[in-house]
Motif scaffolding. Structure first.
Motif, PDB file in Angstrom:
ATOM      1  N   ALA A  21       0.825  -1.207   0.000  1.00  0.00           N
ATOM      2  CA  ALA A  21       0.000   0.000   0.000  1.00  0.00           C
ATOM      3  C   ALA A  21       0.863   1.262   0.000  1.00  0.00           C
ATOM      4  O   ALA A  21       0.605   2.213  -0.764  1.00  0.00           O
ATOM      5  CB  ALA A  21      -0.930  -0.002   1.207  1.00  0.00           C
ATOM      6  N   THR A  23       3.983   1.577  -0.969  1.00  0.00           N
ATOM      7  CA  THR A  23       4.703   1.662  -2.234  1.00  0.00           C
ATOM      8  C   THR A  23       3.802   2.154  -3.361  1.00  0.00           C
ATOM      9  O   THR A  23       4.176   3.005  -4.176  1.00  0.00           O
ATOM     10  CB  THR A  23       5.278   0.282  -2.604  1.00  0.00           C
ATOM     11  N   LYS A  24       2.590   1.619  -3.435  1.00  0.00           N
ATOM     12  CA  LYS A  24       1.646   2.042  -4.481  1.00  0.00           C
ATOM     13  C   LYS A  24       1.278   3.512  -4.338  1.00  0.00           C
ATOM     14  O   LYS A  24       1.167   4.241  -5.341  1.00  0.00           O
ATOM     15  CB  LYS A  24       0.376   1.195  -4.412  1.00  0.00           C
ATOM     16  N   LEU A  25       1.062   3.952  -3.103  1.00  0.00           N
ATOM     17  CA  LEU A  25       0.691   5.346  -2.881  1.00  0.00           C
ATOM     18  C   LEU A  25       1.813   6.281  -3.323  1.00  0.00           C
ATOM     19  O   LEU A  25       1.560   7.326  -3.954  1.00  0.00           O
ATOM     20  CB  LEU A  25       0.362   5.566  -1.405  1.00  0.00           C
ATOM     21  N   PHE A  37      -3.445   4.730  -7.905  1.00  0.00           N
ATOM     22  CA  PHE A  37      -4.016   5.264  -6.676  1.00  0.00           C
ATOM     23  C   PHE A  37      -5.146   4.369  -6.183  1.00  0.00           C
ATOM     24  O   PHE A  37      -5.276   4.108  -4.976  1.00  0.00           O
ATOM     25  CB  PHE A  37      -4.534   6.684  -6.905  1.00  0.00           C
ATOM     26  N   GLU A  39      -5.381   1.189  -6.701  1.00  0.00           N
ATOM     27  CA  GLU A  39      -4.729   0.002  -6.147  1.00  0.00           C
ATOM     28  C   GLU A  39      -4.173   0.287  -4.752  1.00  0.00           C
ATOM     29  O   GLU A  39      -4.202  -0.585  -3.878  1.00  0.00           O
ATOM     30  CB  GLU A  39      -3.603  -0.452  -7.082  1.00  0.00           C
ATOM     31  N   ALA A  40      -3.661   1.511  -4.530  1.00  0.00           N
ATOM     32  CA  ALA A  40      -3.155   1.861  -3.200  1.00  0.00           C
ATOM     33  C   ALA A  40      -4.290   1.844  -2.174  1.00  0.00           C
ATOM     34  O   ALA A  40      -4.139   1.312  -1.068  1.00  0.00           O
ATOM     35  CB  ALA A  40      -2.500   3.243  -3.240  1.00  0.00           C
ATOM     36  N   SER A  43      -5.163  -1.685  -1.352  1.00  0.00           N
ATOM     37  CA  SER A  43      -4.218  -2.335  -0.440  1.00  0.00           C
ATOM     38  C   SER A  43      -4.361  -1.822   0.992  1.00  0.00           C
ATOM     39  O   SER A  43      -4.220  -2.590   1.950  1.00  0.00           O
ATOM     40  CB  SER A  43      -2.780  -2.112  -0.936  1.00  0.00           C
ATOM     41  N   PHE A  44      -4.639  -0.518   1.146  1.00  0.00           N
ATOM     42  CA  PHE A  44      -4.856   0.008   2.499  1.00  0.00           C
ATOM     43  C   PHE A  44      -6.125  -0.591   3.109  1.00  0.00           C
ATOM     44  O   PHE A  44      -6.163  -0.903   4.309  1.00  0.00           O
ATOM     45  CB  PHE A  44      -4.960   1.539   2.470  1.00  0.00           C
ATOM     46  N   ASN A 115       5.372   2.743 -12.332  1.00  0.00           N
ATOM     47  CA  ASN A 115       4.185   1.970 -11.996  1.00  0.00           C
ATOM     48  C   ASN A 115       4.342   0.497 -12.362  1.00  0.00           C
ATOM     49  O   ASN A 115       3.893  -0.388 -11.622  1.00  0.00           O
ATOM     50  CB  ASN A 115       2.967   2.544 -12.728  1.00  0.00           C
ATOM     51  N   SER A 122       4.537  -5.647  -6.312  1.00  0.00           N
ATOM     52  CA  SER A 122       3.293  -5.970  -5.614  1.00  0.00           C
ATOM     53  C   SER A 122       2.833  -7.383  -5.934  1.00  0.00           C
ATOM     54  O   SER A 122       2.325  -8.097  -5.065  1.00  0.00           O
ATOM     55  CB  SER A 122       2.199  -4.966  -5.999  1.00  0.00           C
TER      56      SER A 122
END
Length: 313
Positions: A21, A23-25, A37, A39-40, A43-44, A115, A122
């Protein structure tokens, strides 16, 4: 003490999702990708869900008391239902909203390779978490397909992780397609389409989890395998003529209430009936440790009812 079984599955998923989360953010903030975003956020939400499952497992493990005579095992099913609700609202509905906004106001994705790298990383973490949950499920349902195991499992701390991680892996594929379309092929709306697809995927995942936890919360019976094993143990005793009725209730991932009406051999005396009942209870508890509550009822035979009527008449 090291976590074992279902807790290990949840801890592995929580650690992996938290790292993913963040890392994606960071990647979404740097590149401006709506799909990343989304995906972030996904994950959160998953990280919070694992925290709720751990909380539910801790509360479900409390012993029986005056207000909960059969224990608190059903509480894990409640928190699993909350997890499904969060996946639907914070995950799925928000992802669809974010995707629609990106379609209405498309923006270019900068540094798409960032990305792509994050998606690859991920995928590794999600794959490891999925493998841990899959191993746990296979240990319990070795001869069943993964989907059949999910629908038959009574442990949401395992099947919820499988559903979440499976959806996450598919969602990463959608995000990758959107980033390739937007960042490399020049189709600016590809990012928004990917976000909508991820949202629809999460809504579908939440729907499956809703269905499974609703069934468990509203009085689902024990699995057919447990019922068949219980019948086998009881009918193996020569004193059992037949099983008149058997009813069961799943009280938690590893706790079953079983109520049985038995017809025992007619020549048994009162003391022998009591001894047979005690032996059958011991056999069930030895062969099926998950049956924490067992109730055995013997039907009143016709001649016994007549005799009782004469005594009370």
């Amino acid at each position: 003490m090291a976590p074992t079984g279902s807790k290990l599955v949840v801890y592995a998923a929580l650690a992996g999702n938290l790292a993913i989360a963040v890392t994606k953010l960071a990647a979404a903030s740097y590149t401006g990708s709506g799909a990343m975003f989304t995906e972030a956020v996904h994950s959160f939400v998953d990280t919070g869900n694992q925290g709720l499952l751990l909380y539910g497992m801790r509360r479900a493990a409390r012993p029986a008391d005056d207000s909960h005579n059969f224990g608190h095992g059903l509480e894990l099913y409640f928190w699993s239902f909350v997890v499904a609700l969060l996946i639907f609202t914070l995950g799925g509905a928000y992802a669809v909203y974010e995707g629609v906004e990106k379609l209405r106001h498309p923006e270019p994705v900068t540094a798409p390779w960032v990305n792509v790298g994050v998606i690859a990383l991920s995928g590794i973490f999600e794959g490891l978490s999925f493998r841990t949950a899959r191993r746990e499920m296979r240990a319990r349902f070795a001869r069943e397909s993964l989907w059949t195991a999910v629908t038959r499992s009574k442990d949401p701390s395992t099947f919820a992780i499988i559903l979440e991680d499976g959806a996450a892996l598919i969602g990463l594929g959608f995000a990758l397609a959107g980033i390739v379309a937007s960042g490399f092929l020049g189709w600016s709306r590809g990012d928004g389409v990917a976000s909508v697809a991820i949202g629809c995927l999460l809504i579908a995942t939440a729907g499956v989890l809703f269905r499974e936890t609703r069934s468990l919360l509203t009085g689902e019976s024990a699995s057919p395998r447990v019922i068949e094993q219980a019948k086998g143990i009881l009918t193996a005793d020569p004193r059992v003529v037949r099983i008149e009725r058997m009813r069961s209730l799943q009280l938690g991932p590893g706790t079953v209430l079983l109520a049985v009406t038995l017809d025992l051999a007619p020549h048994l005396s009162g003391a022998e009936l009591r001894r047979a009942t005690a032996d059958l209870r011991a056999a069930i508890r030895h062969g099926l440790p998950g049956v924490a509550h067992l109730y055995v009822q013997l039907p009143v035979r016709e001649h016994e009812g007549q005799e009782a009527a004469r005594r009370t008449g």
